[in-house]
Design a protein around this motif. Structure first.
Motif, PDB file in Angstrom:
ATOM      1  N   ALA A 132       0.830  -1.210   0.000  1.00 23.20           N
ATOM      2  CA  ALA A 132       0.000   0.000   0.000  1.00 23.20           C
ATOM      3  C   ALA A 132       0.864   1.259   0.000  1.00 23.20           C
ATOM      4  N   LEU A 133       2.002   1.197   0.693  1.00 17.05           N
ATOM      5  CA  LEU A 133       2.904   2.346   0.742  1.00 17.05           C
ATOM      6  C   LEU A 133       3.466   2.658  -0.638  1.00 17.05           C
ATOM      7  N   LEU A 134       3.917   1.633  -1.346  1.00 13.83           N
ATOM      8  CA  LEU A 134       4.470   1.831  -2.685  1.00 13.83           C
ATOM      9  C   LEU A 134       3.389   2.235  -3.679  1.00 13.83           C
ATOM     10  N   MET A 135       2.208   1.623  -3.564  1.00 15.05           N
ATOM     11  CA  MET A 135       1.108   1.976  -4.450  1.00 15.05           C
ATOM     12  C   MET A 135       0.666   3.420  -4.232  1.00 15.05           C
ATOM     13  N   SER A 136       0.647   3.852  -2.971  1.00 13.10           N
ATOM     14  CA  SER A 136       0.274   5.235  -2.666  1.00 13.10           C
ATOM     15  C   SER A 136       1.290   6.213  -3.248  1.00 13.10           C
ATOM     16  N   ALA A 137       2.575   5.861  -3.150  1.00 15.06           N
ATOM     17  CA  ALA A 137       3.607   6.716  -3.734  1.00 15.06           C
ATOM     18  C   ALA A 137       3.483   6.775  -5.259  1.00 15.06           C
ATOM     19  N   ARG A 138       3.178   5.638  -5.862  1.00 14.47           N
ATOM     20  CA  ARG A 138       2.985   5.608  -7.322  1.00 14.47           C
ATOM     21  C   ARG A 138       1.784   6.460  -7.716  1.00 14.47           C
ATOM     22  N   MET A 139       0.735   6.436  -6.904  1.00 14.90           N
ATOM     23  CA  MET A 139      -0.436   7.258  -7.178  1.00 14.90           C
ATOM     24  C   MET A 139      -0.080   8.737  -7.088  1.00 14.90           C
ATOM     25  N   GLY A 140       0.764   9.112  -6.123  1.00 13.24           N
ATOM     26  CA  GLY A 140       1.185  10.499  -6.012  1.00 13.24           C
ATOM     27  C   GLY A 140       1.960  10.966  -7.226  1.00 13.24           C
ATOM     28  N   ILE A 141       2.853  10.110  -7.731  1.00 11.57           N
ATOM     29  CA  ILE A 141       3.609  10.455  -8.936  1.00 11.57           C
ATOM     30  C   ILE A 141       2.684  10.563 -10.142  1.00 11.57           C
ATOM     31  N   PHE A 142       1.707   9.655 -10.214  1.00  9.16           N
ATOM     32  CA  PHE A 142       0.737   9.704 -11.318  1.00  9.16           C
ATOM     33  C   PHE A 142      -0.081  10.995 -11.255  1.00  9.16           C
ATOM     34  N   GLN A 143      -0.494  11.398 -10.046  1.00  6.62           N
ATOM     35  CA  GLN A 143      -1.229  12.652  -9.896  1.00  6.62           C
ATOM     36  C   GLN A 143      -0.367  13.839 -10.291  1.00  6.62           C
ATOM     37  N   GLU A 144       0.898  13.797  -9.916  1.00  5.76           N
ATOM     38  CA  GLU A 144       1.807  14.899 -10.254  1.00  5.76           C
ATOM     39  C   GLU A 144       1.914  15.083 -11.761  1.00  5.76           C
ATOM     40  N   THR A 145       2.113  13.988 -12.478  1.00  5.86           N
ATOM     41  CA  THR A 145       2.202  14.075 -13.938  1.00  5.86           C
ATOM     42  C   THR A 145       0.859  14.467 -14.555  1.00  5.86           C
ATOM     43  N   LEU A 146      -0.229  14.006 -13.943  1.00  7.56           N
ATOM     44  CA  LEU A 146      -1.559  14.331 -14.460  1.00  7.56           C
ATOM     45  C   LEU A 146      -1.861  15.813 -14.297  1.00  7.56           C
ATOM     46  N   TYR A 147      -1.504  16.384 -13.130  1.00  9.84           N
ATOM     47  CA  TYR A 147      -1.745  17.802 -12.890  1.00  9.84           C
ATOM     48  C   TYR A 147      -0.883  18.677 -13.792  1.00  9.84           C
ATOM     49  N   LYS A 148       0.345  18.227 -14.075  1.00  5.38           N
ATOM     50  CA  LYS A 148       1.206  18.992 -14.968  1.00  5.38           C
ATOM     51  C   LYS A 148       0.645  19.017 -16.384  1.00  5.38           C
ATOM     52  N   GLN A 149      -0.029  17.945 -16.763  1.00  4.41           N
ATOM     53  CA  GLN A 149      -0.542  17.833 -18.129  1.00  4.41           C
ATOM     54  C   GLN A 149      -1.878  18.537 -18.312  1.00  4.41           C
ATOM     55  N   PHE A 150      -2.762  18.426 -17.293  1.00  2.00           N
ATOM     56  CA  PHE A 150      -4.121  18.956 -17.438  1.00  2.00           C
ATOM     57  C   PHE A 150      -4.442  20.100 -16.474  1.00  2.00           C
ATOM     58  N   GLY A 151      -3.522  20.450 -15.593  1.00  2.00           N
ATOM     59  CA  GLY A 151      -3.784  21.506 -14.636  1.00  2.00           C
ATOM     60  C   GLY A 151      -4.312  20.954 -13.317  1.00  2.00           C
ATOM     61  N   LYS A 152      -4.245  21.769 -12.267  1.00  2.67           N
ATOM     62  CA  LYS A 152      -4.667  21.341 -10.933  1.00  2.67           C
ATOM     63  C   LYS A 152      -6.146  21.654 -10.727  1.00  2.67           C
ATOM     64  N   HIS A 153      -6.925  20.626 -10.449  1.00  2.00           N
ATOM     65  CA  HIS A 153      -8.358  20.768 -10.176  1.00  2.00           C
ATOM     66  C   HIS A 153      -8.666  19.931  -8.933  1.00  2.00           C
ATOM     67  N   SER A 154      -8.445  20.517  -7.766  1.00  2.00           N
ATOM     68  CA  SER A 154      -8.523  19.766  -6.514  1.00  2.00           C
ATOM     69  C   SER A 154      -9.923  19.255  -6.220  1.00  2.00           C
ATOM     70  N   LYS A 155     -10.944  20.083  -6.454  1.00  2.00           N
ATOM     71  CA  LYS A 155     -12.317  19.655  -6.168  1.00  2.00           C
ATOM     72  C   LYS A 155     -12.742  18.526  -7.095  1.00  2.00           C
ATOM     73  N   GLU A 156     -12.353  18.634  -8.348  1.00  2.00           N
ATOM     74  CA  GLU A 156     -12.685  17.580  -9.306  1.00  2.00           C
ATOM     75  C   GLU A 156     -12.016  16.266  -8.916  1.00  2.00           C
ATOM     76  N   ALA A 157     -10.735  16.329  -8.529  1.00  2.81           N
ATOM     77  CA  ALA A 157     -10.009  15.124  -8.112  1.00  2.81           C
ATOM     78  C   ALA A 157     -10.608  14.537  -6.844  1.00  2.81           C
ATOM     79  N   LEU A 158     -11.003  15.405  -5.915  1.00  4.12           N
ATOM     80  CA  LEU A 158     -11.624  14.934  -4.672  1.00  4.12           C
ATOM     81  C   LEU A 158     -12.917  14.180  -4.956  1.00  4.12           C
ATOM     82  N   PHE A 159     -13.717  14.711  -5.879  1.00  2.00           N
ATOM     83  CA  PHE A 159     -14.980  14.063  -6.218  1.00  2.00           C
ATOM     84  C   PHE A 159     -14.762  12.713  -6.891  1.00  2.00           C
TER      85      PHE A 159
END
Length: 293
Positions: A132-159
């Motif tokens: 779970a620790l490694l998967m969570s870190a991988r998810m963080g990296i995936f979010q980082e690349t996703l936000y760089k590509q499409f912009g930061k939308h915190s409410k949308e991601a939360l939903f």
């Protein structure tokens, strides 16, 4: 011509919209799958002889997992100061893990087989936490690349992160039903103020949902209103306070070695965020401005 033009807009706009919507949903589906897996595995680890303090300390190692995957996937390089902080976190987790392993073995005093069985389940719990620790870190990296590509939308991601995984709980329907039956059998509790009597476990669940929402909502507000340094510092202090409350309220065994490991984890986390360096820079800036004036 106007009706034909309108029909053209409908087909051109809506058909192209489907393409971009499917692209967006595809990325969110990957992120949601990671989020759902991490949440389920982290919760299930508590059934594998993992005490809550060890659970929280182990999850504090997200920095080292993120750094390792960042080096491997994103080809990042860090300073010696940050490598030192990661070493402190690693040592802290190792100390707490080894001390808890001794407690698990000693607590099972029925027979040698029972002790071995408890230790085996504990090892599975450690494996689940590591995954779970490694998967969570991988998810963080995936979010980082996703936000760089499409912009930061915190409410949308939360939903999306919390709404899309709901169908996945169908696979856990039997377990949810069994716990619902247990909840119904718990002692009755009269809710203050409104005076309604409900099984106390349902009341605990409701309060857990409310407090979890407040926590998650607060984190997302911090990410938009404050610097990442402030957010990381607040979350780190929250982990420490939660650890103290867990030990005190649930009376979990916590030795001096556990305290030493905890100290290493949190000092390493603060070193990673370079709190002292940034605070020194922040304090020096007003002095420079005063000299200019």
């Amino acid at each position: 011509m106007r009706p034909l033009f309108a029909v053209g807009l409908v087909f051109a706009g809506c058909c192209s919209n489907v393409i971009f919507l499917e692209l967006l949903v595809r990325y969110y589906a990957i992120m949601v799958t990671m989020f759902f897996t991490v949440s389920v595995v982290n919760n299930y680890a508590l059934n594998l002889n993992i005490a809550m303090p060890l659970h929280m300390i182990f999850r504090s190692g997200s920095l080292i997992a993120n750094m390792i995957l960042g080096i491997v996937i994103l080809k990042k390089r860090y300073s010696v100061f940050k490598y030192t902080s990661i070493a402190l976190v690693s040592v802290g987790i190792f100390i707490c893990t080894s001390m808890s392993a001794k407690q698990v073995t000693s607590q099972s005093s029925l027979s040698e087989n029972d002790g071995f069985q408890a230790f085996t389940w504990w090892l599975l719990g450690i494996g689940a936490l590591t995954f779970a620790l490694l998967m969570s870190a991988r998810m963080g990296i995936f979010q980082e690349t996703l936000y760089k590509q499409f912009g930061k939308h915190s409410k949308e991601a939360l939903f999306y992160n919390h709404a899309l995984p709901l169908p996945g709980f169908i696979f856990l329907a039997s377990d949810i039903y069994d716990h619902a039956v247990l909840f119904n059998k718990s002692e009755l509790y009269q809710v203050p103020v409104i005076g309604v009597t409900v099984p106390i476990m349902w009341f605990y669940l409701l309060m857990n949902v409310v407090t979890q929402y407040v926590c998650i909502r607060g984190v997302f507000i911090l990410t938009t209103e404050c610097t990442s340094l402030t957010v990381t510092l607040v979350v780190t202090l929250r982990k420490f306070v939660s650890l103290i409350v867990s030990i005190w309220y649930f009376q979990n065994p916590f030795t001096r070695w556990h305290w030493l490991g905890t100290l290493f984890v949190f000092i390493g986390t603060l070193m990673y965020t370079e709190v002292w360096t940034n605070l020194g820079i922040t304090r020096s800036q007003p002095q420079k401005e005063d000299k200019k004036d």
